[in-house]
Design a protein around this motif. Structure first.
Motif, short mmCIF file in Angstrom:
data_model
loop_
_atom_site.label_atom_id
_atom_site.label_comp_id
_atom_site.label_asym_id
_atom_site.label_seq_id
_atom_site.Cartn_x
_atom_site.Cartn_y
_atom_site.Cartn_z
N LYS A 8 0.83 -1.21 0.00
CA LYS A 8 0.00 0.00 0.00
C LYS A 8 0.87 1.26 0.00
N VAL A 9 0.31 2.33 -0.56
CA VAL A 9 0.97 3.64 -0.53
C VAL A 9 0.48 4.40 0.70
N TRP A 10 1.43 4.96 1.45
CA TRP A 10 1.10 5.67 2.69
C TRP A 10 0.66 7.09 2.39
N ARG A 11 -0.04 7.70 3.34
CA ARG A 11 -0.67 9.00 3.13
C ARG A 11 0.33 10.10 2.79
N GLU A 12 1.57 10.00 3.27
CA GLU A 12 2.57 11.03 2.99
C GLU A 12 3.07 10.97 1.55
N ASN A 13 2.70 9.91 0.81
CA ASN A 13 3.14 9.75 -0.57
C ASN A 13 1.98 9.81 -1.55
N LEU A 14 0.85 10.34 -1.11
CA LEU A 14 -0.28 10.47 -2.02
C LEU A 14 0.00 11.53 -3.09
N GLY A 15 -0.59 11.35 -4.25
CA GLY A 15 -0.34 12.25 -5.37
C GLY A 15 0.28 11.47 -6.52
N TYR A 16 0.33 12.08 -7.69
CA TYR A 16 0.74 11.37 -8.91
C TYR A 16 2.20 10.92 -8.87
N GLU A 17 3.13 11.86 -8.82
CA GLU A 17 4.55 11.49 -8.84
C GLU A 17 4.98 10.74 -7.58
N PRO A 18 4.56 11.18 -6.37
CA PRO A 18 4.96 10.43 -5.17
C PRO A 18 4.49 8.98 -5.19
N THR A 19 3.31 8.72 -5.75
CA THR A 19 2.82 7.34 -5.81
C THR A 19 3.66 6.50 -6.75
N ALA B 189 -7.61 11.43 -6.66
CA ALA B 189 -7.75 11.18 -8.09
C ALA B 189 -6.38 11.05 -8.77
N GLU B 190 -5.43 11.91 -8.39
CA GLU B 190 -4.09 11.87 -8.99
C GLU B 190 -3.32 10.62 -8.54
N THR B 191 -3.52 10.21 -7.30
CA THR B 191 -2.92 8.97 -6.82
C THR B 191 -3.45 7.80 -7.64
N TRP B 192 -4.75 7.79 -7.84
CA TRP B 192 -5.40 6.71 -8.59
C TRP B 192 -4.96 6.70 -10.05
N ARG B 193 -4.79 7.88 -10.62
CA ARG B 193 -4.35 7.96 -12.03
C ARG B 193 -2.97 7.34 -12.19
N ALA B 194 -2.09 7.59 -11.23
CA ALA B 194 -0.76 6.97 -11.27
C ALA B 194 -0.87 5.46 -11.18
N MET B 195 -1.75 4.97 -10.31
CA MET B 195 -1.92 3.53 -10.14
C MET B 195 -2.52 2.89 -11.39
N GLU B 196 -3.45 3.59 -12.03
CA GLU B 196 -4.03 3.07 -13.29
C GLU B 196 -2.94 2.91 -14.35
N GLU B 197 -2.06 3.90 -14.46
CA GLU B 197 -0.99 3.83 -15.45
C GLU B 197 -0.03 2.69 -15.14
#
Length: 284
Positions: A73-84, A123-131
């Motif tokens: 899992k990705v932790w809350r401090e790394n949420l967002g597109y590039e951090p994920t 949404a940006e976190t999820w977009r990174a995961m989708e890619e």
């Protein structure tokens, strides 16, 4: 081991092995023992700081990689597109794996910590995961500790439906409305803390049901999860309990017993709520 088909066609084992607090050599040994005793689903997270141990346990188990379903899992401090994206690469390196079977947002961004940007951050976190799923580095993607409001906001922009929502789920706190919502969306529910932080062991009803089936209280609680079509993720570093927790496919709770367990009063709640973290709600 029995398997359940996810909404993307992938299959997941119907019971998992939790690794929270299982670190260093103890973590390696517990993962190895779990795999050698029939578990095929491992649940880790970057925040647990044990992905290296989980990876070594997999290697030392002798079980082929393709038979093992690994979650992190990705932790809350790394949420967002590039951090994920960076977090996924770090997890792959620590686990010593080429791909992750299931990757989850550990906790949703919320208004308390992200203000009006909370929806965009998720949404940006999820977009990174989708890619990353499209690239093959993540086989399935999902969320953890998402309430209906967080799921509905995510689905406004998501191209991929979450495969899993991992939530606190146990006798005394099982979030039936959230589970029903996920069922309606074909999102499978996973249960963390399925034994209510140990508080199930002193419950008289569960003691009686366990005695009736000549099973342990742990086995009754895990069976209750399974009959709710929820995947439990018990954790233990004791070999006897590791074996006990997976021995749940040779009995069945009656409808009456299921309803009795459903009606157990509030018990074992962690105090962790998705709109409050990193703070906790005081609980007894």
């Amino acid at each position: 081991m029995k398997y359940i088909q996810l909404n993307n066609g992938n299959k997941i084992p119907s019971i998992g092995f939790g690794t929270y607090k299982a670190t260093e050599q103890e973590g390696i040994e517990s993962v190895k023992q779990a795999l050698q005793n029939g578990y095929r689903l491992l649940d880790s997270a970057a925040k647990y700081e044990n992905e290296e141990a989980v990876g070594l346990g997999i290697k030392e188990s002798g079980i082929p990689r393709q038979e093992i379903f690994v979650t992190t899992k990705v932790w809350r401090e790394n949420l967002g597109y590039e951090p994920t994206k960076k977090a996924v690469e770090e997890s792959l390196k620590k686990l010593q794996l080429d791909y992750i079977d299931l990757y989850l947002i550990h906790w949703p961004a919320n208004f308390k910590n992200f203000g009006n940007d909370w929806k965009k951050v998720n949404a940006e976190t999820w977009r990174a995961m989708e890619e990353l799923q499209h690239e093959g580095k993540l086989k399935s993607i999902g969320v953890s500790n998402f309430w209906i409001e967080h799921l509905e906001a995510l689905l406004e922009t998501a191209k991929v439906m979450p495969a899993i929502n991992q939530i606190e789920f146990h006798p005394g706190y099982w979030q039936p409305e959230l589970k029903d919502y996920c069922n309606a969306k074909n999102i499978l529910t996973e249960a963390w803390s399925p034994l209510a932080r140990g508080q199930v062991f002193s419950n008289e009803l569960l003691q009686n049901i366990a005695q009736n089936h000549q099973k342990s209280i742990s086995q009754v609680c895990l069976r209750w999860c399974l009959q709710h079509q929820v995947i439990p993720i018990p954790k233990s570093t004791t070999l006897e309990r590791i074996k006990d927790n997976i021995d749940v496919f040779n009995f069945e709770l009656t409808p009456e017993e299921m309803e009795q367990i459903n009606q157990i009063p509030a018990m074992g709640f962690s105090g962790e709520l998705p709109n409050e973290w990193p703070d906790r709600v005081p609980v007894s």
